[in-house]
Design a protein around this motif. Structure first.
Motif, mmCIF file in Angstrom:
data_model
loop_
_atom_site.group_PDB
_atom_site.id
_atom_site.type_symbol
_atom_site.label_atom_id
_atom_site.label_comp_id
_atom_site.label_asym_id
_atom_site.label_seq_id
_atom_site.Cartn_x
_atom_site.Cartn_y
_atom_site.Cartn_z
ATOM 1 N N HIS A 162 52.868 42.180 44.340
ATOM 2 C CA HIS A 162 53.524 41.707 43.111
ATOM 3 C C HIS A 162 52.589 40.718 42.425
ATOM 4 O O HIS A 162 52.545 39.536 42.771
ATOM 5 C CB HIS A 162 54.857 41.047 43.452
ATOM 6 N N VAL A 163 51.855 41.209 41.433
ATOM 7 C CA VAL A 163 50.805 40.425 40.786
ATOM 8 C C VAL A 163 50.993 40.488 39.273
ATOM 9 O O VAL A 163 51.350 41.538 38.727
ATOM 10 C CB VAL A 163 49.407 40.962 41.170
ATOM 11 N N HIS A 164 50.718 39.367 38.603
ATOM 12 C CA HIS A 164 50.809 39.311 37.141
ATOM 13 C C HIS A 164 49.520 38.752 36.533
ATOM 14 O O HIS A 164 49.568 38.049 35.526
ATOM 15 C CB HIS A 164 52.004 38.460 36.713
ATOM 16 N N ARG A 165 48.381 39.071 37.102
ATOM 17 C CA ARG A 165 47.116 38.584 36.580
ATOM 18 C C ARG A 165 46.518 39.561 35.572
ATOM 19 O O ARG A 165 46.730 40.769 35.637
ATOM 20 C CB ARG A 165 46.104 38.384 37.716
ATOM 21 N N ASP A 166 45.728 39.002 34.658
ATOM 22 C CA ASP A 166 44.913 39.817 33.764
ATOM 23 C C ASP A 166 43.959 40.640 34.633
ATOM 24 O O ASP A 166 43.221 40.076 35.450
ATOM 25 C CB ASP A 166 44.130 38.892 32.832
ATOM 26 N N PRO A 167 43.956 41.954 34.501
ATOM 27 C CA PRO A 167 43.059 42.763 35.338
ATOM 28 C C PRO A 167 41.594 42.361 35.250
ATOM 29 O O PRO A 167 40.849 42.548 36.220
ATOM 30 C CB PRO A 167 43.287 44.185 34.813
ATOM 31 N N ASP A 168 41.164 41.797 34.119
ATOM 32 C CA ASP A 168 39.767 41.364 34.011
ATOM 33 C C ASP A 168 39.447 40.243 35.000
ATOM 34 O O ASP A 168 38.283 40.047 35.369
ATOM 35 C CB ASP A 168 39.467 40.884 32.592
ATOM 36 N N GLU A 169 40.471 39.495 35.432
ATOM 37 C CA GLU A 169 40.255 38.392 36.368
ATOM 38 C C GLU A 169 40.320 38.835 37.829
ATOM 39 O O GLU A 169 39.882 38.104 38.720
ATOM 40 C CB GLU A 169 41.300 37.298 36.136
ATOM 41 N N LEU A 170 40.884 40.013 38.069
ATOM 42 C CA LEU A 170 41.163 40.410 39.446
ATOM 43 C C LEU A 170 39.920 40.532 40.330
ATOM 44 O O LEU A 170 39.973 40.128 41.499
ATOM 45 C CB LEU A 170 41.972 41.706 39.470
ATOM 46 N N PRO A 171 38.799 41.083 39.868
ATOM 47 C CA PRO A 171 37.640 41.140 40.769
ATOM 48 C C PRO A 171 37.239 39.768 41.302
ATOM 49 O O PRO A 171 36.933 39.621 42.493
ATOM 50 C CB PRO A 171 36.550 41.758 39.888
ATOM 51 N N ASN A 172 37.250 38.763 40.442
ATOM 52 C CA ASN A 172 36.936 37.407 40.891
ATOM 53 C C ASN A 172 37.982 36.906 41.879
ATOM 54 O O ASN A 172 37.657 36.421 42.973
ATOM 55 C CB ASN A 172 36.862 36.477 39.677
ATOM 56 N N VAL A 173 39.256 37.014 41.504
ATOM 57 C CA VAL A 173 40.323 36.383 42.279
ATOM 58 C C VAL A 173 40.524 37.091 43.614
ATOM 59 O O VAL A 173 40.713 36.448 44.656
ATOM 60 C CB VAL A 173 41.632 36.362 41.462
ATOM 61 N N MET A 174 40.480 38.417 43.629
ATOM 62 C CA MET A 174 40.681 39.148 44.878
ATOM 63 C C MET A 174 39.616 38.811 45.913
ATOM 64 O O MET A 174 39.916 38.640 47.100
ATOM 65 C CB MET A 174 40.684 40.650 44.604
ATOM 66 N N LEU A 175 38.361 38.695 45.475
ATOM 67 C CA LEU A 175 37.299 38.359 46.417
ATOM 68 C C LEU A 175 37.421 36.916 46.888
ATOM 69 O O LEU A 175 37.207 36.613 48.066
ATOM 70 C CB LEU A 175 35.936 38.602 45.777
ATOM 71 N N ALA A 176 37.785 36.010 45.982
ATOM 72 C CA ALA A 176 37.937 34.604 46.364
ATOM 73 C C ALA A 176 39.057 34.423 47.378
ATOM 74 O O ALA A 176 38.964 33.585 48.280
ATOM 75 C CB ALA A 176 38.197 33.751 45.130
ATOM 76 N N GLU A 177 40.139 35.207 47.237
ATOM 77 C CA GLU A 177 41.288 35.091 48.132
ATOM 78 C C GLU A 177 41.242 36.103 49.271
ATOM 79 O O GLU A 177 42.121 36.097 50.135
ATOM 80 C CB GLU A 177 42.590 35.285 47.341
ATOM 81 N N ASP A 178 40.244 36.977 49.284
ATOM 82 C CA ASP A 178 40.112 38.039 50.279
ATOM 83 C C ASP A 178 41.397 38.859 50.392
ATOM 84 O O ASP A 178 41.918 39.090 51.486
ATOM 85 C CB ASP A 178 39.707 37.475 51.640
ATOM 86 N N VAL A 179 41.897 39.303 49.246
ATOM 87 C CA VAL A 179 43.036 40.224 49.186
ATOM 88 C C VAL A 179 42.469 41.619 48.951
ATOM 89 O O VAL A 179 41.840 41.874 47.927
ATOM 90 C CB VAL A 179 44.013 39.831 48.059
ATOM 91 N N ASN A 180 42.684 42.519 49.896
ATOM 92 C CA ASN A 180 42.054 43.838 49.817
ATOM 93 C C ASN A 180 42.685 44.744 48.771
ATOM 94 O O ASN A 180 41.990 45.561 48.159
ATOM 95 C CB ASN A 180 42.102 44.529 51.179
ATOM 96 N N VAL A 181 44.010 44.622 48.584
ATOM 97 C CA VAL A 181 44.717 45.468 47.614
ATOM 98 C C VAL A 181 45.601 44.578 46.754
ATOM 99 O O VAL A 181 46.384 43.774 47.275
ATOM 100 C CB VAL A 181 45.577 46.540 48.315
ATOM 101 N N ALA A 182 45.478 44.712 45.448
ATOM 102 C CA ALA A 182 46.344 43.994 44.509
ATOM 103 C C ALA A 182 47.039 45.006 43.612
ATOM 104 O O ALA A 182 46.412 45.956 43.135
ATOM 105 C CB ALA A 182 45.539 43.008 43.666
#
Length: 553
Positions: A162-182
């Motif tokens: 359950h995510v409400h982030r701008d997709p343009d931000e997801l590559p940065n945020v997913m790697l920083a938080e080590d979330v494999n699937v968003a």
């Protein structure tokens, strides 16, 4: 020389425009002079893996004693830094103020003084908090994060459903938080008469139906939709939220009738996720739509202070919780767990999920997350299949690995007249307060944790026991981890099911009567506001629960 309307001049020539009294002998001298005259100090630093020395992405907080927050930037041209500022609307003192950084050095300009730096990288590294006195000639900061567990080595990969982030931000945020699937809610509607495809809450842009990789083991998928209904017809009348995950095409129909939404979701292989347990319509949706997922760790679980109290439908008295069941973080968690158990006892084989609504709430991406076990290499499709099969556990902190007869969670057994071997291992950053085996919704039994220190600096508890089913049953494991200030973190496995021929699972009467009564109350609350087809749906759900009640104990 002129290029694209910009004039390029040498630093030596630029200097006379800054300080007409002197042309420096060295071209960079004017820059150094201005830096010395600035009151702010340029603080530079990096985040690295303490064992390998390799750069890490991460989440960083910079907080001054005067309660101001500061947001570093990357120093690398192709690096990224995403600023996140959210304040709770109920308690405005509850905030989430951080920057997620790519795996490159960072910089931040700060006035001299005392600051607290906190750096994190997902769930599997110890965070580091450091007091820093900012002054002239401050050495470069290095945050060396220590890993205490490596889930990917064992085939476990995390997700936030359950995510409400701008997709343009997801590559940065997913790697920083080590979330494999968003799974971002690209489409989102809050009115019963407005389709998600035309809602002004949906994200602008064109999105396909293919996974989008951030790297080889981190991927987001764009076709997810949230129906979160606060306005029913022309009236402000809250129904609740329903998430549709992993579908193929946009939903061009409004929330009602529910049958139309469910029909498209099933045709496209989507999963239906019950976003929170105490929305007004939640308990009716389970039998009506055959809900797949139940968010045991949801968007009211935050790293910062728990804040959303007296919210939505209160817990029933039989749960034994304080007040409405939403007064404290622990009550809120137990309210959700006991609701989940009641539904499992009624025969609805819901599987756990976890979501944060990061982008809306003051919570980092993946603070609540679901880990899924894969037998082979990581892929988005394999992860979604594992989620749908229940080979999973949810967590806000500890890591729980349990098996029944060498089978991960999600397994189903045709029960035999014998004892089943159970094993459970928990690794945690901080000591546990309890590990509990849950059988048909009851704690059977509670184990005192060993909390044996590991070489990595974490704590480990290993339990072996047995279970002999005498009727159709389910079991699961849960654990609670102590945190400072009376806080806690928890983890919960998906269930294992045992089918005994001729002895179906039976709910407790108090559970199923509450489910039926709640649906009836919601039907009466919505009468005259909601359309007739929803009232009829509620009547159908009530009848299903009443039929189940005939076999209750």
């Amino acid at each position: 020389m002129h290029t694209n309307q910009f004039k390029v001049i040498a630093l030596r020539d630029l200097a006379r425009h800054v300080d007409p009294q002197q042309t420096p002998a060295e071209p960079l001298a004017v820059i150094e002079k201005r830096k010395r005259e600035r009151e702010a100090v340029l603080v530079e630093g990096e985040i690295v893996d303490a064992r390998t020395g390799q750069p890490l992405s991460g989440r960083i907080y910079v907080h001054k004693a005067d309660d101001t927050w500061h947001f570093p930037k990357t120093t690398f041209g192709r690096g990224s830094a995403v600023r996140y500022e959210r304040r709770n609307w109920i308690n405005t003192n509850v905030v989430e103020m951080h920057t997620t950084l790519s795996a490159h050095p960072f910089r931040v300009e700060l006035l001299p003084g005392r600051y607290t730096f906190t750096v994190e990288h997902g769930k599997e590294f110890f965070p580091e908090t450091r007091e820093v006195v900012v002054e002239r000639e401050l050495p470069r900061l290095a945050f060396r994060l220590r890993r205490w567990v490596n889930l990917a080595e064992g085939g476990w990969f995390s997700g936030d459903t359950h995510v409400h982030r701008d997709p343009d931000e997801l590559p940065n945020v997913m790697l920083a938080e080590d979330v494999n699937v968003a799974l971002p809610m690209v489409d989102w509607t809050t009115a019963s008469t407005i389709a998600p495809s035309v809602s002004d809450r949906s994200l602008p842009g064109s999105f396909g139906s293919a996974p989008v990789p951030a790297d080889a083991t981190h991927v987001w998928y764009p076709r997810n939709t949230e129906y979160e209904i606060f306005r029913t017809g022309p009236t402000n009348h809250t129904l609740g939220a329903l998430l549709i995950l992993n579908h193929k095409t946009r939903f061009e129909q409004p929330a009602l009738p529910l049958s139309g939404v469910a029909r498209q979701a099933r045709a496209e292989g989507a999963l239906l996720d019950l976003e929170k347990h105490n929305w007004p319509w939640s308990l009716a949706l389970v039998p009506l739509l055959k809900i797949d997922l139940f968010e045991l760790a949801n968007n009211h679980h935050w790293e910062t202070e728990y804040a959303i109290k007296n919210w939505a439908v209160p817990a029933p008295a039989w749960m034994g919780l304080s007040g409405s069941g939403t007064e404290t973080e622990r009550d809120w968690t137990l309210y959700g767990l006991q609701t989940y158990y009641a539904l499992l006892n009624c025969g609805f084989r819901l599987l756990p999920s976890a979501g944060t609504a990061n982008g809306v709430h003051p919570v980092p991406l993946g603070f609540s997350r679901v880990y899924v076990h894969l037998d082979g290499p990581f892929s988005y499709d394999a992860w979604m299949r594992g989620l749908a099969a229940g080979r999973s556990f949810v967590t806000t902190g500890p890591m729980i690995f349990a098996k029944v007869e060498d089978e991960w969670a999600g397994a189903r057994f045709t029960a035999k007249d014998a004892n089943y071997r159970l094993s459970c291992t928990v690794l945690s950053e901080q000591p546990l307060e309890a590990i509990e085996l849950i059988v048909n919704g009851a704690v059977r039994p509670r184990f005192d944790p060993e909390n044996r220190p590991t070489a990595a600096g974490s704590f480990e508890t290993v339990i072996s026991t047995e279970f002999k089913p005498t009727e159709s049953s389910w079991l699961a494991w849960r654990c609670f981890e102590k945190r400072a200030g009376g806080r806690f973190r928890f983890a919960h496995t998906a269930p294992w099911h045992f089918d005994v021929p001729g002895k179906p699972i039976r709910p407790r009467r108090v559970e199923v009567e509450w489910l039926a009564a709640h649906v009836k109350e919601e039907m009466e609350r919505s009468r005259g506001i909601a359309p007739a087809e929803l009232i009829e749906d509620y009547r159908t759900a009530q009848a299903i629960y009443e039929e189940i009640a005939k076999t209750s104990r």
